[in-house]
Design an enzyme around this catalytic site. Structure first.
Site, short mmCIF file in Angstrom:
data_model
loop_
_atom_site.label_atom_id
_atom_site.label_comp_id
_atom_site.label_asym_id
_atom_site.label_seq_id
_atom_site.Cartn_x
_atom_site.Cartn_y
_atom_site.Cartn_z
N LYS A 188 17.20 44.96 57.96
CA LYS A 188 16.50 46.16 57.35
C LYS A 188 15.23 46.63 58.35
O LYS A 188 14.99 45.66 59.19
CB LYS A 188 16.12 46.42 56.03
C1 LIG Z 1 20.95 46.20 52.13
C2 LIG Z 1 21.37 47.11 51.22
C3 LIG Z 1 21.23 46.52 49.82
C4 LIG Z 1 21.06 45.39 49.25
O1 LIG Z 1 19.62 44.78 49.63
P1 LIG Z 1 19.61 43.16 49.78
O2 LIG Z 1 18.08 43.02 49.96
O3 LIG Z 1 20.35 42.59 50.78
O4 LIG Z 1 20.14 42.69 48.27
C5 LIG Z 1 21.74 47.71 48.88
N1 LIG Z 1 21.85 48.88 49.33
C6 LIG Z 1 22.25 49.32 50.51
C7 LIG Z 1 22.51 50.58 50.85
C8 LIG Z 1 21.87 48.42 51.60
O5 LIG Z 1 22.10 48.78 52.96
#
Ligand SMILES: *Cc1c(COP(=O)(O)O)cnc(C)c1O
EC number: 2.6.1.-
Length: 378
Positions: A188
């Site tokens: 992210k």
């Molecule tokens: C990365 C992501 C998540 C989940 O996040 P985690 O921290 O990996 O559990 C949820 N929704 C979207 C759209 C994502 O890209």
């Protein structure tokens, strides 16, 4: 010859101050469970996006799970959810024994289509919640979506996991739902190695999710449990990384935007390539730069991905829509288009889309290498 150095889609990029907060946690022996970094990270993030409060959790998925639970979702309830997304958006619906109903994208933002949402309401007038995803760092069209949800008294859980730093009509992503979710997973825009946050303006409700996330321990000398608990709280070390990362968020957004614009400029004369559309209602964080190939192009996404892979460059198809996933096949889906005669928007984007390397550690020369490889097809 040695392989050229790997270029990543999106990888962790530390800012420099993360260790300071981690060191502080070590020096005070506040490695776990809670401590100053967790409280401060919640305060700093809530202040940054512009909500009252947040609960720092172990993952974005955990935030979605507790967010849905906080909105009252339980066994047998219907929850609307964007189809074009990562599976983590939809899995928590199943964790709670509820039933997902998937909604197509609109072409303008690739996010939830208001037209498809209206169709879903005709068949399911009383969903318990709607999960709206801000895909690839761009806000959905909340003006239209919120009006529809409000008319049906459905709360919105905003999945802003990919969109921290983006805005919609001047408001930051992370403030656009009744509750909103962030992720700090490794890929992210900022990362804590893994983590998430549930944001909102209802302090009592967010406090309740903190309670659930620490095993629902009642305020007693012994361990007393009146409710089901979860082990979802963020650790003080992880929160320290988050505090350091938050300091460089604006820098990362600026760099991601520069990467997107360089692709846009490089491909503007190529008729077969279109960059992901940018709506003028907001400013995306350009988390991933995505492109589509025209339907009649002889070059297909796989050709581009394979050519990049050969040069040690990572790329990826666009998310495969949830309604096409074997696991979710049995659940309903509402298309933006005429389902009898046309492919859905989400499926079309999946078939024609490529996510290009958008790593903030990438140099201009790295990006030029990528551009040259793609240009060589045309
Ligand atoms: C990365 C992501 C998540 C989940 O996040 P985690 O921290 O990996 O559990 C949820 N929704 C979207 C759209 C994502 O890209």
């Amino acid at each position: 010859m040695d392989k050229p150095e790997k270029i990543y889609l999106a990888s962790p990029h530390m800012g420099g101050e993360e260790m300071k907060y981690i060191q502080e946690a070590f020096d005070t022996n506040w490695i776990a469970p809670l401590g100053k970094n967790v409280n401060q990270f919640e305060k700093e993030m809530a202040a940054y996006v512009g909500v009252k409060t947040g609960a720092a959790l172990s993952a974005g998925t955990a935030a979605l799970h507790l967010g849905l639970k906080a909105l009252g979702v339980g066994e047998g309830d219907v929850v609307f959810c964007s189809s074009l997304t990562f599976s983590a958006s939809a899995n928590p619906i199943i964790y709670l024994g509820a039933k997902p109903v998937f909604i197509d994208s609109e072409p303008e933002t690739w996010n939830m289509s208001p037209a498809a949402l209206e169709k879903a309401y005709e068949q399911y007038p009383n969903p318990k919640a709607v999960i709206i995803v801000d895909l690839y760092g761009q806000a959905a069209d909340y003006e239209k979506l919120s009006a529809l949800c409000k008319a049906h008294h459905t709360p919105i859980l905003e999945d802003a996991a990919e969109a921290l730093g983006a805005t919609y009509q001047g408001q930051k992503c992370g403030t656009l739902g009744d509750l909103s979710v962030l992720s700090f997973n490794g890929n992210k825009i900022i990362t804590t190695s893994g983590g998430g946050m549930l944001l909102g303006n209802d302090e009592a409700l967010i406090q309740k999710t903190r309670f659930w996330s620490t095993q629902s321990r009642e305020n007693e000398r012994h361990y007393e449990h009146k409710e089901l608990g979860y082990n979802y709280r963020m650790s003080n070390i992880v929160a320290g990384i988050g505090r350091g990362q938050l300091k460089v968020l604006e820098e990362r957004v600026a760099k991601k935007k520069q990467i997107f614009e360089a692709y846009q400029e490089a491909f503007k004369e190529i008729k077969d390539i279109e960059m992901m559309p940018v709506s003028d209602k907001g400013k995306p964080n350009c988390w991933l730069s995505c492109m589509t190939l025209k339907e009649n192009s002889v070059v297909k996404p796989l050709n581009i991905m394979q050519a990049l892979e050969k040069e040690n460059i990572e790329s990826r198809p666009v998310w495969k829509p949830m309604h096409l996933q074997p696991y979710f096949k049995a659940f309903d889906f509402f298309s933006h288009c005429d389902p009898e005669n046309e492919q859905s928007i989400a499926e079309d984007i999946f078939n024609r889309g490529v996510c290009l390397p958008s790593d903030t550690k990438m140099t201009e020369a790295d990006q030029q290498r990528i551009i040259n490889i793609i240009n060589s097809f045309f």
